[in-house]
Structure formats: C-alpha cells, structure tokens
Design a protein around this motif. Structure first.
Motif, PDB file in Angstrom:
ATOM      1  N   ALA A  59     -26.207  24.054 -14.007  1.00 30.10           N
ATOM      2  CA  ALA A  59     -27.277  25.065 -13.958  1.00 30.10           C
ATOM      3  C   ALA A  59     -26.914  26.198 -14.912  1.00 30.10           C
ATOM      4  O   ALA A  59     -25.760  26.307 -15.345  1.00 30.10           O
TER       5      ALA A  59
ATOM      6  N   GLU B 254     -27.833  31.085 -12.430  1.00 33.27           N
ATOM      7  CA  GLU B 254     -28.684  30.352 -11.482  1.00 33.27           C
ATOM      8  C   GLU B 254     -28.614  31.010 -10.088  1.00 33.27           C
ATOM      9  O   GLU B 254     -27.535  31.131  -9.513  1.00 33.27           O
TER      10      GLU B 254
ATOM     11  N   ASP C  28     -29.981  29.750  -7.281  1.00 29.24           N
ATOM     12  CA  ASP C  28     -29.866  28.735  -6.229  1.00 29.24           C
ATOM     13  C   ASP C  28     -28.512  28.028  -6.353  1.00 29.24           C
ATOM     14  O   ASP C  28     -28.329  27.130  -7.180  1.00 29.24           O
TER      15      ASP C  28
ATOM     16  N   LYS D 101     -27.690  24.316  -6.817  1.00 30.48           N
ATOM     17  CA  LYS D 101     -27.874  23.656  -8.119  1.00 30.48           C
ATOM     18  C   LYS D 101     -26.636  23.765  -9.003  1.00 30.48           C
ATOM     19  O   LYS D 101     -26.544  23.117 -10.035  1.00 30.48           O
TER      20      LYS D 101
END
Ligand code: GN1
Ligand code: MG
Length: 365
Positions: free
Chosen positions: A262, A266, A268, A271
């Motif tokens: 990612a 990132e 999240d 991920k």
C-alpha cells in the motif's frame, strides 16, 4: 513574487518557454516542467527547499560531481542516449553555477528526460530492474575521487533520528501528546522504544569498524527512478541526498516503498503488508550488480536494512507530527500520524519475514 517564467529566464535554456506546470509528488522540493516551443528539449524547474538543504552551493556541487562521474562512466562503457541516462543541470546565464537565488528562494533547472515514466508502485519485473539500477548506481560511484559533502548531516543515522524524537517528545510543540489521541501516541512511543537499540545496529557496526560508508543515493523511493517504456531503468533522479551512507539506505528505502502493498500513507492498516515477490526480485537484481563490492557483513544485514527503513521513517514522520508538521508536506492535519501508523505496521510485517529473507539471500550466493 517573481514569476516562474522570469525565473526560468535566468537559466541558459534553449528555445522559448511555452508553459510551466507542476510535476511529480516529492515531499520536499517543488517541481515544475518547463515546456518549450518547437523540437528543443523541455526542462525541469525546481525550487530547492533551502530550509532543509541549507548549503545550496554544496548541494549543487555534489550533484555536479556525481552526474559528471556517471556521465564519464557511461561514455566509457560505450552507452548511447546518455542524456536520458543521467541528469544534466543548466547553468545560470553567463555563469558557471547551476542555481539561482531570486532574493527569496533558490532555483535550479535540469534537462527534462523525454519518454520516461515514473511509478508510485512496481511489479516484480520492474523491481528486479530497479535492484540492478541502484546496485549499478552505487558501483559506478564506488571510485568517485572527489569527496562529497553531507547535504543533510547524519541523514540516515538512526541514533540521531531517535534523539530527534526524544526532543520532539520533550518539546511536545503541538501539544499533541496531551490531546485526545494521547493514549495512542504514547503506545507508538513505547513500540519505538522497544526496538530502538536493535535498529541502531548499523551505527554500532560502523563504530566497531565492521561496516563501511559508501556513496549512496539515500532516497530510493520508487518514484525517484525513470523507467523507459519497457520497464528498464533509464536513470536515477532526485540526487539531493547522494552522500556517504551505509548501503542499507538504498536497499532498505527502496523496499519500504516498493515492497509495501500500500502507499506509505495508507490509512487502512489491513492493506499494509510486505510483498515477498518484490523483495526477492529487487534483492536478486541488487545483489547481481552490487556483489562485486558488498562485504559479507553488508549482505548479512540486508534483512535488517529492510526493517530499518520503515522503522526510521516511522520515527521521522512521528517526530514531525509531534513538532506540528514542520518538515514533510501534509495534505490533512493527521497525515503524519497516518504515515507513522502505516510505517510501523510495515516494520512489523518485515520483522515477521526476516527468517524467510535470510534464507532467500543465502540461496542467491
Ligand atoms: C522525502 O523529497 P522526497 O519526497 O523524495 C525525504 C525522504 C523520505 C521521503 C518519505 C530530503 O523524500 O528522506 O524518505 O520524503 N527526503 C528528505 O516519503 O528528507
Ligand atoms: Mg522524489
């Protein structure tokens, strides 16, 4: 404020300027493309962030030494298309120096390399080429006789980065440690504290005389390479941080971006992971072109380097967050915290893969 066109006009460029438009995603310098009329070359105009690169003369002199040396090597090796394989900076009209001060800001201009592509992410094939390219870059510079100055002293010194974090905590300039997220921030500090000594191994080995410094690029983000249409690396750009460092810098910082599943910011965390296919491809390419000069100690610690860079970057982003975002360009108030979380997550993923990494490297030798 002086207009960009006026600034471009101070440099010895060919052709008439048609337009000047923003270029790239760097976090430090502002970059523009100068498009000229007709068939002549286009150019890249950069505002040098003088708060970070305080000695512009030293900076540009390093870059001159490095690009001249690489150019000579490429010519000696019988390469063609050399203007696409190394950067060329343009002097100010009637002068030798390659930077211009407009009374407020420092600027420089280089020739724009046509038909080149940059990426924010790479596949295994391109990573293999990238590994070869950075190994080759270091190999070409291994016999540079001119000493280079440190454009940012102790840039990748983990001990210094931890001291800067401690200072940031003590100052707590933005008051964030006492804010609503204080609990999470203290947990992050604890995590960093836990691995701090282990991550300073490079400085320790250096003091013991077991690890050399070599001329490295020191900012081997994927987007600092230009690829041709077939995915081969044309050249390495963003040479501001080229200086003596441990080879871990180039190897580890590439994987930090290249092998991360990612982007570096990132939000999240599910991920964020470490892609072993990219790791293997990059490592294979790097070792192929760097094995001539790498020592056993350097090779043995490549997995450490892969962990060191997400860790160091987490520390740097976090210190900047605590300082109130004075260093990295941010797009939203929590950006440096989001970056910190992602880098720490990546660091832990890399640690988990360490035995597997050692086994793969042993299989290459
Ligand atoms: C900066 O300028 P840019 O975006 O290529 C930084 C690197 C960091 C990187 C994090 C001089 O690189 O050290 O790894 O951001 N450069 C400097 O994305 O601090
Ligand atoms: Mg860059």
């Amino acid at each position: 404020m002086t207009s960009l066109k006026e600034i471009a006009g101070h440099f010895d460029i060919r052709g008439t300027v048609k337009e000047i438009a923003p270029l790239g995603n760097g976090l430090i310098n502002d970059t523009y493309k100068i498009v000229t009329e007709g068939n002549g070359p286009d150019y890249v105009l950069q505002h040098i962030n003088n708060a970070i690169f305080t000695d512009v003369d030293l900076l540009q002199n390093n870059i001159r030494a490095v690009t001249e040396h690489i150019r000579a090597k490429l010519i000696a090796a019988g390469e063609t298309d050399i203007d696409r394989k190394t950067l060329r900076f343009i002097p100010v009209k009637g002068e030798e120096k390659t930077w211009y001060f407009d009374g407020e800001k420092y600027w420089r201009v280089s020739v724009f390399i046509p038909d080149a592509y940059t990426y924010e992410a790479v596949n295994p094939e391109y990573s293999y080429y990238a590994g070869k390219a950075f190994g080759h870059f270091e190999a070409m510079l291994s016999d540079l006789n001119e000493p280079l100055g440190e454009t940012i002293p102790d840039f990748h010194n983990m001990e210094l980065r931890l001291r800067q974090l401690v200072e940031a905590v003590e100052k707590n300039a933005a008051g964030r440690l006492d804010g609503p997220q204080g609990e999470e921030l203290h947990a992050i500090l604890q995590d960093m504290d836990k691995y701090g000594v282990q991550m300073c191994l490079a400085e320790q080995l250096y003091r013991e005389g077991k690890l050399p410094k070599r001329v490295c690029h020191c900012d081997t983000k994927v987007n600092n390479m230009l690829f041709d249409k077939d995915g081969k690396v044309l050249c390495v750009i963003d040479l501001d941080t080229v200086m003596p460092s441990f080879v871990f810098s180039d190897y580890g910082d590439f994987l930090r971006i290249g092998a991360c599943t990612a982007p570096e910011d990132e939000p999240d965390l599910d991920k964020v992971g470490f892609d072993m296919d990219i790791f293997r491809a990059f490592t294979k390419g790097y070792i192929e072109s760097a094995k001539e000069f790498l020592t056993p100690v350097e090779i043995e610690h490549l997995p450490y380097a892969a962990a060191l860079f997400p860790f160091m970057q987490a520390v740097r982003f976090f210190a900047d967050y605590l300082n109130g975002d004075t260093y990295y360009r941010i797009r939203y108030p929590e950006h440096n915290l989001v970056r910190t979380r992602a880098q720490l997550k990546l660091f832990h993923c890399v640690l988990d893969k360490t035995p597997e990494m050692h086994a793969y490297i042993a299989s290459l030798l």
